[in-house]
Write a protein that holds these residues in place. Structure first.
Motif, short mmCIF file in Angstrom:
data_model
loop_
_atom_site.label_atom_id
_atom_site.label_comp_id
_atom_site.label_asym_id
_atom_site.label_seq_id
_atom_site.Cartn_x
_atom_site.Cartn_y
_atom_site.Cartn_z
N PHE A 108 119.76 9.55 63.92
CA PHE A 108 120.83 8.76 63.34
C PHE A 108 122.07 8.75 64.23
N ALA A 109 122.31 9.86 64.95
CA ALA A 109 123.45 9.88 65.87
C ALA A 109 123.28 8.83 66.96
N ASN A 110 122.03 8.63 67.37
CA ASN A 110 121.72 7.65 68.40
C ASN A 110 122.27 6.28 68.03
N ILE A 111 121.97 5.84 66.79
CA ILE A 111 122.44 4.53 66.33
C ILE A 111 123.95 4.53 66.17
N PHE A 112 124.48 5.62 65.61
CA PHE A 112 125.91 5.64 65.37
C PHE A 112 126.69 5.62 66.68
N ILE A 113 126.30 6.48 67.63
CA ILE A 113 127.05 6.59 68.88
C ILE A 113 126.88 5.34 69.72
N ASN A 114 125.67 4.83 69.81
CA ASN A 114 125.43 3.74 70.75
C ASN A 114 125.64 2.36 70.15
N PHE A 115 125.74 2.29 68.82
CA PHE A 115 126.06 0.98 68.23
C PHE A 115 127.43 0.98 67.55
N ALA A 116 127.60 1.82 66.55
CA ALA A 116 128.81 1.73 65.73
C ALA A 116 130.08 1.95 66.54
N ILE A 117 130.07 2.96 67.42
CA ILE A 117 131.31 3.26 68.15
C ILE A 117 131.70 2.13 69.10
N PRO A 118 130.82 1.70 70.03
CA PRO A 118 131.25 0.58 70.88
C PRO A 118 131.53 -0.69 70.08
N PHE A 119 130.75 -0.92 69.02
CA PHE A 119 130.92 -2.16 68.25
C PHE A 119 132.28 -2.18 67.57
N LEU A 120 132.63 -1.10 66.88
CA LEU A 120 133.87 -1.12 66.12
C LEU A 120 135.09 -0.92 67.01
N VAL A 121 134.98 -0.06 68.03
CA VAL A 121 136.16 0.21 68.86
C VAL A 121 136.44 -0.96 69.79
N LEU A 122 135.41 -1.52 70.39
CA LEU A 122 135.64 -2.57 71.39
C LEU A 122 135.69 -3.97 70.78
N MET A 123 135.64 -4.07 69.44
CA MET A 123 135.62 -5.40 68.85
C MET A 123 136.90 -6.15 69.13
N ARG A 124 138.02 -5.47 68.99
CA ARG A 124 139.31 -6.15 69.23
C ARG A 124 139.48 -6.45 70.72
N ASN A 125 140.13 -7.60 70.95
CA ASN A 125 140.33 -8.06 72.32
C ASN A 125 141.09 -7.03 73.15
N ASP A 126 142.19 -6.49 72.62
CA ASP A 126 143.04 -5.63 73.46
C ASP A 126 142.41 -4.27 73.72
N ALA A 127 141.42 -3.87 72.88
CA ALA A 127 140.75 -2.60 73.15
C ALA A 127 139.93 -2.69 74.43
N LYS A 128 139.49 -3.90 74.78
CA LYS A 128 138.70 -4.07 76.00
C LYS A 128 139.60 -4.14 77.24
N TYR A 129 140.90 -4.34 77.03
CA TYR A 129 141.84 -4.39 78.16
C TYR A 129 142.31 -2.99 78.55
#
Lengths: 431, 168
Positions: free
Chosen positions: A300-321
């Motif tokens: 379950f950590a696999n899905i959480f770390i590799n999907f939820a974290i990049p998905f939710l953190v990098l969703m906003r435009n300025d987080a990718k800057y």
């Protein structure tokens, strides 16, 4: 500062890291079972992980050239240097291949010759016998050398042509046109050969099981790790004063790739999982049942770390800057995909070791340790059901080795290519 | 120039000229009514001092509503309202819900964003176009100001390289 100089404290730190890795591998060897399963599985795990990262870098250079892409041009030397790790990579994988050949280890169930003999009715394994034209020691070693050798040929060609272009001004861009031909030839070769190599390196540890999606899933994992490493390397080099033309817009594009391919990885992971779950065929579900029952935290950590974290953190435009948020996600995702490969490899290898153990009264006292562990499958077995400190140390060692090779090759050529036709586009990249 | 709320506009033939004209107008503290362009011009938004669009926040909210609608809807249907066993799976089979949840998330987010955009921009079926010049949808750019009697807008347009000046 258009020329990277590899010296001083960085070199010391990386050499110390390599030393840690060697010490951890040595320690693992000492405390290991009779077959040195833990040592060899860690060796395989990290070799596959880093060789794959350098392969995806070469692949992505070819993709960018073929797609007339220009945004990456000012830092393309980073990818060219990453792809140079294929050369140590082929040696690492050849050691595993020689190990299969000379039975130094027992990572792969199919490498056991006793089960392939039809006259030996007690142990004969019909499934593995059917697969033995692909899964055999000759092709494992030969295929590894042929396929990774091909990758090295194209990666070197693209890198050397790119360096050649620097002192070779030409209004017709003939060097770039040659690169385009090599890149276009490399793409289909890379697509098919990477799948074959993943079947034999990774998927065949669960030798009875197969999934047609597996190769894509593992390649996506490599690709995300490669993008994450690129981001971290660029942030480091910018901090050291190199690559001042690499602006937040370039990091933004890499952040988008990190985001997009994390989602792509999840898509493949879920597609594979759901079809097997829905089909409910025992031979197929065993792969997930093993992981769900004995590796629930990692699963379950696999899905959480590799999907939820990049998905939710990098969703906003300025987080990718922002270098901070992209960098932290890159570190998390890099470790996450290393763990993903752990989860692909270790359960199958552990299973093979457990099956090998009861048969081997002749294996001596160490055989009983594995057999004993087999009686308590649900127990925590450091190094197999969970990465232990030795695994992390080995990872650090391989990472340091990888970066050592990377920085060595990075220092061999100017950081920014001079006569690339897309240089100007890259300098004015704006999103 | 007798009618009230007249608009004066200058037509430009090149995006770079347009950008420098907008910069000049901002430096002179002119109150730009609008800038028209047949395609998105890079760097125009920050020059105009426009705030970042909040459309993506609406998109996230609509998407989240879609996720909840699909997931809670299926949960209710398959566990309370009409429980049926499919393929020997439990009633509440989360993996089977994921594809539909994903689809409804995308559907809600996309339709929601389109509708929000139309409402905010005042667009919709039957709305009359307030286009100043037909060529603005093809290869010309324009800056428009609300005209006033004592303005020097004409001088501004001439000096920044406008090809034509018009009033509407």
């Amino acid at each position: 500062m258009n020329h990277f100089e590899f010296k001083g404290s960085l070199k010391t730190v990386l050499l110390a890291g390599i030393l840690i890795g060697v010490l951890c591998l040595g320690w693992t060897w000492m405390i290991d079972d009779h077959n040195h399963t833990r040592f060899w599985s860690n060796f395989l795990h990290n070799s596959v992980f880093f060789t794959g990262i350098s392969f995806t870098a070469a692949f992505f250079i070819a993709v960018c050239i073929t797609a007339y892409a220009g945004w990456h041009t000012i830092f393309k030397r980073v990818w060219e240097a990453i792809s140079a790790f294929l050369m140590p990579g082929i040696l690492l994988m050849a050691i595993i291949g020689l190990g299969v050949y000379f039975h130094w280890h027992h990572l792969y169930h199919w490498s056991d010759t006793a089960i392939l003999d039809p006259s030996n009715t007690a142990d004969f394994d019909k499934v593995l016998y059917g697969k033995s034209s692909f899964l055999n020691k000759n092709w494992y070693l030969g295929g590894t050398i042929i396929i990774v050798g091909l990758w090295i040929f194209f990666a070197n060609k693209l890198r050397l042509l790119s360096v050649l272009e620097d002192n070779f001004e030409d209004s017709h861009f003939s060097t770039h046109r040659t690169m385009r031909k090599y890149a276009a030839i490399f793409l289909p070769i890379a697509g098919f050969s990477s799948a074959a190599i993943i079947w034999q390196w990774v998927m065949s540890v669960d030798s009875h099981w197969y999934s047609t999606l597996f190769a894509w899933y593992a390649t996506a994992s490599w690709f995300v790790s490669m993008i994450a490493l690129t981001i971290l390397i660029l942030i480091y080099l910018k901090g050291k004063g190199y690559f001042h033309q690499v602006k937040r817009d370039h990091i933004h594009d890499l952040g988008k790739f990190l985001f997009a391919f994390s989602v792509f990885w999840t898509y493949l992971w879920f597609s594979q999982f759901m079809l097997i779950w829905y089909g409910n065929v025992g031979e197929e579900t065993i792969y997930f049942k093993t992981r769900y029952d004995h590796y629930p935290v990692l699963f379950f950590a696999n899905i959480f770390i590799n999907f939820a974290i990049p998905f939710l953190v990098l969703m906003r435009n300025d987080a990718k800057y922002k270098f901070g948020s992209v960098g932290i996600v890159a570190i998390i995702v890099l470790l996450g995909h290393w763990m993903d490969f752990f989860l692909m490899l270790k359960p199958g290898i552990y299973e093979t070791a457990m099956h090998a153990a009861p048969a081997g009264e002749a294996m001596g006292e160490h055989g009983h340790e594995v057999a004993h562990a087999a009686e308590h499958v649900s127990n925590f077995v450091s190094g197999f059901t969970m990465p232990g400190l030795l695994e992390l140390g080995t990872f650090l060692g391989f990472l340091a080795f990888f970066l050592f090779v990377f920085f060595t090759f990075l220092s061999k050529a100017p950081l920014t290519p001079k006569n690339d036709p897309y240089l100007d586009e890259s300098l004015h990249h704006h999103v | 120039m007798s009618k009230e709320n007249k608009i004066i506009y200058g037509i430009y033939g090149d995006e770079e000229v347009l950008l420098s004209a907008v910069k000049e107008a901002r430096e002179r503290h002119y109150d730009i009514q609008d800038v028209y362009s047949p395609f998105p011009v890079h760097g125009l938004d920050p020059l105009l001092g426009l705030a970042e669009s909040r459309l993506h926040i609406a998109g996230f909210v609509f998407g989240a509503i879609g996720t909840l609608t699909a997931f809670l809807g299926m949960t209710w249907i398959f566990t309370k309202d009409w429980p049926i066993i499919f393929g020997g799976k439990p009633y509440w089979s989360v993996p089977a819900f994921i594809p539909i949840t994903f689809e409804l998330t995308v559907l809600f987010a996309s339709i929601g964003m389109v509708v929000s955009f139309y409402v905010v921009s005042g667009l919709g079926p039957g709305v009359k176009s307030k286009l100043l010049d037909r060529r603005l949808t093809d290869d010309k750019f324009c800056i428009s100001f609300e005209n006033s009697e004592n303005s020097d807008y004409e001088e501004f347009f001439r000096s920044t390289g406008a090809e034509e000046v018009g009033v509407a």
